[in-house]
Design a protein around this motif. Structure first.
Motif, mmCIF file in Angstrom:
data_model
loop_
_atom_site.group_PDB
_atom_site.id
_atom_site.type_symbol
_atom_site.label_atom_id
_atom_site.label_comp_id
_atom_site.label_asym_id
_atom_site.label_seq_id
_atom_site.Cartn_x
_atom_site.Cartn_y
_atom_site.Cartn_z
ATOM 1 N N PHE A 165 33.827 28.263 21.281
ATOM 2 C CA PHE A 165 34.192 28.284 22.792
ATOM 3 C C PHE A 165 34.793 29.733 23.335
ATOM 4 O O PHE A 165 35.283 30.398 22.459
ATOM 5 N N SER A 166 34.590 29.748 24.610
ATOM 6 C CA SER A 166 35.264 31.089 25.035
ATOM 7 C C SER A 166 36.263 30.675 26.374
ATOM 8 O O SER A 166 36.285 29.711 26.996
ATOM 9 N N PHE A 167 36.780 31.940 26.516
ATOM 10 C CA PHE A 167 37.658 31.682 27.670
ATOM 11 C C PHE A 167 38.041 33.177 28.156
ATOM 12 O O PHE A 167 37.872 34.106 27.492
ATOM 13 N N VAL A 168 38.688 33.330 29.329
ATOM 14 C CA VAL A 168 38.844 34.687 29.745
ATOM 15 C C VAL A 168 40.490 34.512 30.444
ATOM 16 O O VAL A 168 40.744 33.724 31.040
ATOM 17 N N LEU A 169 41.159 35.586 30.079
ATOM 18 C CA LEU A 169 42.639 35.618 30.568
ATOM 19 C C LEU A 169 42.906 37.066 31.230
ATOM 20 O O LEU A 169 42.220 37.946 31.530
ATOM 21 N N LYS A 170 43.847 36.902 32.155
ATOM 22 C CA LYS A 170 44.242 37.894 33.005
ATOM 23 C C LYS A 170 44.848 38.902 32.362
ATOM 24 O O LYS A 170 46.064 38.398 31.923
ATOM 25 N N LYS A 171 44.616 40.114 32.484
ATOM 26 C CA LYS A 171 45.242 41.101 31.823
ATOM 27 C C LYS A 171 46.577 41.537 31.859
ATOM 28 O O LYS A 171 47.209 41.826 31.116
ATOM 29 N N GLN A 172 46.866 41.406 33.385
ATOM 30 C CA GLN A 172 48.257 41.809 33.874
ATOM 31 C C GLN A 172 49.180 40.801 33.040
ATOM 32 O O GLN A 172 50.383 41.033 32.798
ATOM 33 N N ALA A 173 48.847 39.344 33.324
ATOM 34 C CA ALA A 173 49.541 38.522 32.675
ATOM 35 C C ALA A 173 49.830 38.538 31.268
ATOM 36 O O ALA A 173 51.023 38.413 30.677
ATOM 37 N N ALA A 174 48.852 38.975 30.570
ATOM 38 C CA ALA A 174 49.173 39.363 28.983
ATOM 39 C C ALA A 174 49.878 40.353 28.725
ATOM 40 O O ALA A 174 50.609 40.285 27.973
ATOM 41 N N PHE A 175 49.717 41.314 29.477
ATOM 42 C CA PHE A 175 50.794 42.571 29.378
ATOM 43 C C PHE A 175 52.238 41.985 29.475
ATOM 44 O O PHE A 175 53.166 42.552 28.809
ATOM 45 N N GLU A 176 52.480 40.939 30.236
ATOM 46 C CA GLU A 176 53.727 40.275 30.284
ATOM 47 C C GLU A 176 54.149 39.250 29.471
ATOM 48 O O GLU A 176 54.936 38.359 29.788
ATOM 49 N N ASP A 177 53.229 39.136 28.167
ATOM 50 C CA ASP A 177 53.493 38.111 27.416
ATOM 51 C C ASP A 177 53.290 36.727 27.797
ATOM 52 O O ASP A 177 53.738 35.752 27.462
ATOM 53 N N ARG A 178 52.226 36.610 28.838
ATOM 54 C CA ARG A 178 52.064 35.441 29.358
ATOM 55 C C ARG A 178 50.482 35.149 29.312
ATOM 56 O O ARG A 178 49.536 36.103 29.276
ATOM 57 N N VAL A 179 50.300 33.840 29.135
ATOM 58 C CA VAL A 179 48.643 33.287 29.109
ATOM 59 C C VAL A 179 48.617 32.809 30.731
ATOM 60 O O VAL A 179 49.236 31.939 31.236
ATOM 61 N N ASN A 180 47.556 33.472 31.269
ATOM 62 C CA ASN A 180 46.816 33.073 32.534
ATOM 63 C C ASN A 180 45.503 32.987 32.413
ATOM 64 O O ASN A 180 45.044 34.136 32.360
ATOM 65 N N PHE A 181 44.979 31.977 32.537
ATOM 66 C CA PHE A 181 43.379 31.819 32.435
ATOM 67 C C PHE A 181 42.941 32.295 33.890
ATOM 68 O O PHE A 181 43.314 32.122 35.036
ATOM 69 N N SER A 182 41.846 33.058 33.520
ATOM 70 C CA SER A 182 40.978 33.871 34.874
ATOM 71 C C SER A 182 39.816 32.725 35.172
ATOM 72 O O SER A 182 38.983 32.480 34.180
ATOM 73 N N VAL A 183 40.016 32.240 36.254
ATOM 74 C CA VAL A 183 38.916 31.397 36.654
ATOM 75 C C VAL A 183 38.212 31.741 38.133
ATOM 76 O O VAL A 183 39.340 32.137 38.936
ATOM 77 N N GLY A 184 37.180 31.484 38.372
ATOM 78 C CA GLY A 184 36.415 31.865 39.755
ATOM 79 C C GLY A 184 36.097 33.300 39.723
ATOM 80 O O GLY A 184 35.804 33.886 38.686
ATOM 81 N N GLU A 185 36.643 33.945 40.834
ATOM 82 C CA GLU A 185 36.326 35.270 41.007
ATOM 83 C C GLU A 185 37.132 36.377 39.812
ATOM 84 O O GLU A 185 38.229 35.914 39.643
ATOM 85 N N PRO A 186 36.553 37.139 39.449
ATOM 86 C CA PRO A 186 36.952 38.255 38.332
ATOM 87 C C PRO A 186 38.134 38.732 39.013
ATOM 88 O O PRO A 186 38.463 39.124 40.193
ATOM 89 N N ASP A 187 39.179 38.841 38.328
ATOM 90 C CA ASP A 187 40.746 39.381 38.446
ATOM 91 C C ASP A 187 40.147 40.998 38.847
ATOM 92 O O ASP A 187 39.838 41.618 38.021
ATOM 93 N N GLU A 188 40.956 41.460 39.914
ATOM 94 C CA GLU A 188 41.008 42.928 40.115
ATOM 95 C C GLU A 188 41.688 43.725 39.137
ATOM 96 O O GLU A 188 41.341 44.722 39.133
ATOM 97 N N LEU A 189 42.785 43.336 38.637
ATOM 98 C CA LEU A 189 43.304 43.894 37.490
ATOM 99 C C LEU A 189 42.725 43.930 36.118
ATOM 100 O O LEU A 189 43.150 44.557 35.233
ATOM 101 N N GLY A 190 41.736 43.105 36.084
ATOM 102 C CA GLY A 190 40.729 43.246 34.510
ATOM 103 C C GLY A 190 41.336 41.906 33.908
ATOM 104 O O GLY A 190 42.238 41.208 34.213
ATOM 105 N N GLU A 191 40.223 41.792 32.898
ATOM 106 C CA GLU A 191 40.399 40.521 32.096
ATOM 107 C C GLU A 191 40.140 40.648 30.711
ATOM 108 O O GLU A 191 39.631 41.931 30.383
#
Length: 137
Positions: free
Chosen positions: A80-106
């Motif tokens: 299985f796969s998933f995509v996380l928002k890079k900015q949230a990860a930098f802040e020690d948080r999990v935020n799944f990226s769904v829909g349009e690609p995140d402008e700050l990267g994934e």
């Protein structure tokens, strides 16, 4: 008896021209602290064999149902796969990226489960919930 899990987790994160490579690496290791990272031109790749810390973050943030939906919604055979928002990860948080690609990267993550099976492993890292509380599967 304790269940033994055997998984290979591949992590990929682009490093844009406007980013500092070490900060992208920090974003990845905040969520996957045991990841073995390699820097390539314009990209960081990593591998890890446990999602225990990631699971702790899912529990702490109380997003187990969301995680299960992402995992089962992006399942293909024994992976299985998933995509996380890079900015949230930098802040020690999990935020799944769904829909349009995140402008700050994934951060793209692909999990291949060898033992026992995908359903059991997902239940281990993101157990089913009832009234928002994890229940034994």
């Amino acid at each position: 008896m304790t269940q033994i899990y055997s998984v290979d987790v591949e992590i990929t994160a682009p490093v844009y021209d406007t980013e500092v490579t070490s900060r992208v690496a920090d974003a990845v290791t905040n969520v996957f602290p045991n990841a073995d990272l390699e820097e390539e031109f314009g990209e960081i790749r990593g591998e890890v064999h446990s999602l225990d810390h990631f699971s702790e973050l899912l529990h702490r943030q109380e997003i187990l149902d969301t995680a299960r939906g992402e995992f089962f919604g992006n399942r293909a055979g024994d992976a299985f796969s998933f995509v996380l928002k890079k900015q949230a990860a930098f802040e020690d948080r999990v935020n799944f990226s769904v829909g349009e690609p995140d402008e700050l990267g994934e951060i793209a993550v692909r999990v291949r489960v060898h033992e026992p099976d995908v359903e059991s492993y997902v239940d281990h890292i993101a157990p089913p919930t009832e009234d928002g509380r994890p229940v034994d599967a």
